[in-house]
Scaffold this active site. Structure first.
Site: not given
Length: 344
Positions: A114, A263, A293
Site C-alpha cells: 500500500c 491509499h 482497494n
C-alpha cells in the site's frame, strides 16, 4: 534535475464483481453492513491465468500507444508488486523483454504494498536527481484476489486487482517533488500478512486446511490474514503525524493543500484520516467504491481519475500523496502540479 509525473495509464481486469454477486454466492454475508465499512460496491478480479505482469504490461502498452511518449527514452523500470509471476526473475525484467529495451536500462522489482507507490516515486526521484536516469517507468500492479480465502468476508469484499504505469520524467525548469517521508513498523508485521508460502513456513497440506482467523472468519494459512482494527488503529495514530511533520518540513500549511490522494484502504480509514487532519471532504479524492482497494496501484489510479475529471485539478494546485499498509509501512510526499500529467 527535478522529477515530475509525465503520464499515468491504468488497467483493470475485465471481470467485475459486485456486492450483489457476492451476496448471491454468500447468502449469510450482510453486504449492506460491509459497504458501510469498506465503501466498496464492486471490484475487478483477475482471471485465474491473469497475473500482475499481464495487467502491468497492458497498462504500459496503453501508455506508450501515444506517440508523445517514447520507449527509447526510458532509462529504468521499477515494478512494484507482491504477487510476481515468478520467484525469479523479476516482473521488471519481463517488462524489459516485452518492450525490447537495451541492456543499459535498469530493471528491478519492489516488494511493497500500500505504500509502494510512494517508495517507488522516491527511488525514481533519486535516480533523476542524481542524473542516473531521465525517465523512469514505475509500474504498480497487484492481484491480491489470488491471496484471498473465498469464505473470508472481510478480505474478499475489500480488495480488487489492477495496475498503473507511471512515467516519471526530468525537467530542470520545475521544482518537482517535496521531501519523501518514509517509515516502517516491523513490530506489527503479523497484523497484515500471509503466514505460509515463503521459506520460513512453506506451503503444506496443513496450511491449506480451513481455520478461523483472529477475527473469527474462515481462512487458511496460505491466504491474507488481516487484523483490520489493529491496522486501522496504526494508520489512525501514525499517518496523520507523518503528514503534519511532512507539511511543516516543507513549509506548507494543511489548508493550502488543494488535493489529498490517500491509499484507498477503506471508507472507514479515509473518513478517519480526514477527521483527524480536519480536512475539507471536497479535497479528499476517492475511487474505492467502484474498484476496491487495489494496493500499490490505488494512489496512481485515484490520481489518474482526479486528473481525468479535469475541472477538479488545475495547474498550480498543491497535491499530497500518502500510502500506508502492509509491513507495516507508510510514506508521504507532495508536489505542486506544475506540468500536465497525461492520463490514459
Amino acid at each position: 534535475m527535478n522529477a515530475y509525473l509525465e503520464a499515468i495509464a491504468a488497467k483493470l481486469p475485465d471481470n467485475k464483481v459486485s456486492n450483489k454477486d457476492l451476496q448471491i454466492e454468500n447468502s449469510d454475508w450482510a453486504m449492506d453492513d460491509v459497504y458501510l465499512k469498506t465503501g466498496v460496491s464492486s471490484r475487478y478480479i483477475a482471471k485465474p491465468n491473469e497475473t500482475s505482469y499481464d495487467l502491468g504490461r497492458d497498462a504500459v502498452d496503453l501508455l506508450f500507444s501515444n506517440s508523445r511518449h517514447r520507449l527509447e527514452d526510458v532509462d529504468a523500470i521499477i515494478f512494484c508488486t507482491q504477487s510476481p509471476d515468478y520467484l525469479m526473475p523479476t516482473n521488471a525484467h519481463l517488462i524489459h523483454r516485452h518492450l525490447k529495451l537495451t541492456d543499459k536500462v535498469i530493471a528491478f522489482d519492489l516488494n511493497l504494498a500500500c505504500s509502494g507507490y510512494i517508495y517507488g516515486l522516491s527511488i525514481a526521484n533519486s535516480f533523476i536527481k542524481s542524473g542516473q536516469a531521465k525517465k523512469v517507468l514505475l509500474i504498480t500492479s497487484e492481484t491480491y484476489s489470488k491471496f484471498t480465502y473465498p469464505k473470508n468476508r472481510s478480505v474478499r469484499t475489500l480488495f480488487g486487482d489492477g495496475a498503473a504505469a507511471t512515467l516519471v520524467a526530468a525537467d530542470e525548469n520545475i521544482k518537482g517533488f517535496n521531501t519523501f517521508d518514509l517509515a516502517s513498523n516491523g513490530n506489527n508485521f503479523d497484523k497484515f500478512y500471509i503466514p505460509s508460502g515463503g521459506f520460513r513456513t512453506p506451503k503444506s497440506l496443513s496450511s491449506k486446511k480451513e481455520i478461523l482467523d483472529t477475527g473469527g472468519s474462515p481462512n487458511n494459512q496460505e491466504s491474507i490474514h488481516m487484523d483490520g482494527m489493529a491496522v486501522w488503529s496504526f494508520i489512525n495514530s501514525s499517518v496523520p503525524n507523518q503528514i503534519k511533520e511532512h507539511l511543516n518540513q516543507n513549509h506548507w500549511d494543511i489548508s493550502s493543500v488543494d488535493h489529498f490522494i490517500f491509499h484507498q484502504g477503506s471508507k472507514m480509514t479515509l473518513e478517519s484520516l480526514s477527521r483527524k487532519l480536519g480536512l475539507d471532504p471536497s479535497k479528499v479524492h476517492t475511487n474505492i467504491e467502484n474498484i476496491g482497494n487495489t494496493v500499490s496501484a490505488s494512489i496512481p489510479l485515484c490520481l489518474r481519475d482526479a486528473i481525468n475529471e479535469g475541472s477538479k485539478l488545475k495547474l498550480g494546485d498543491r497535491i499530497l500523496l500518502s500510502g500506508f499498509g502492509v509491513g507495516l509501512s507508510y510514506g508521504t510526499t507532495s508536489f505542486k502540479y506544475e506540468k500536465r500529467c497525461y492520463v490514459y
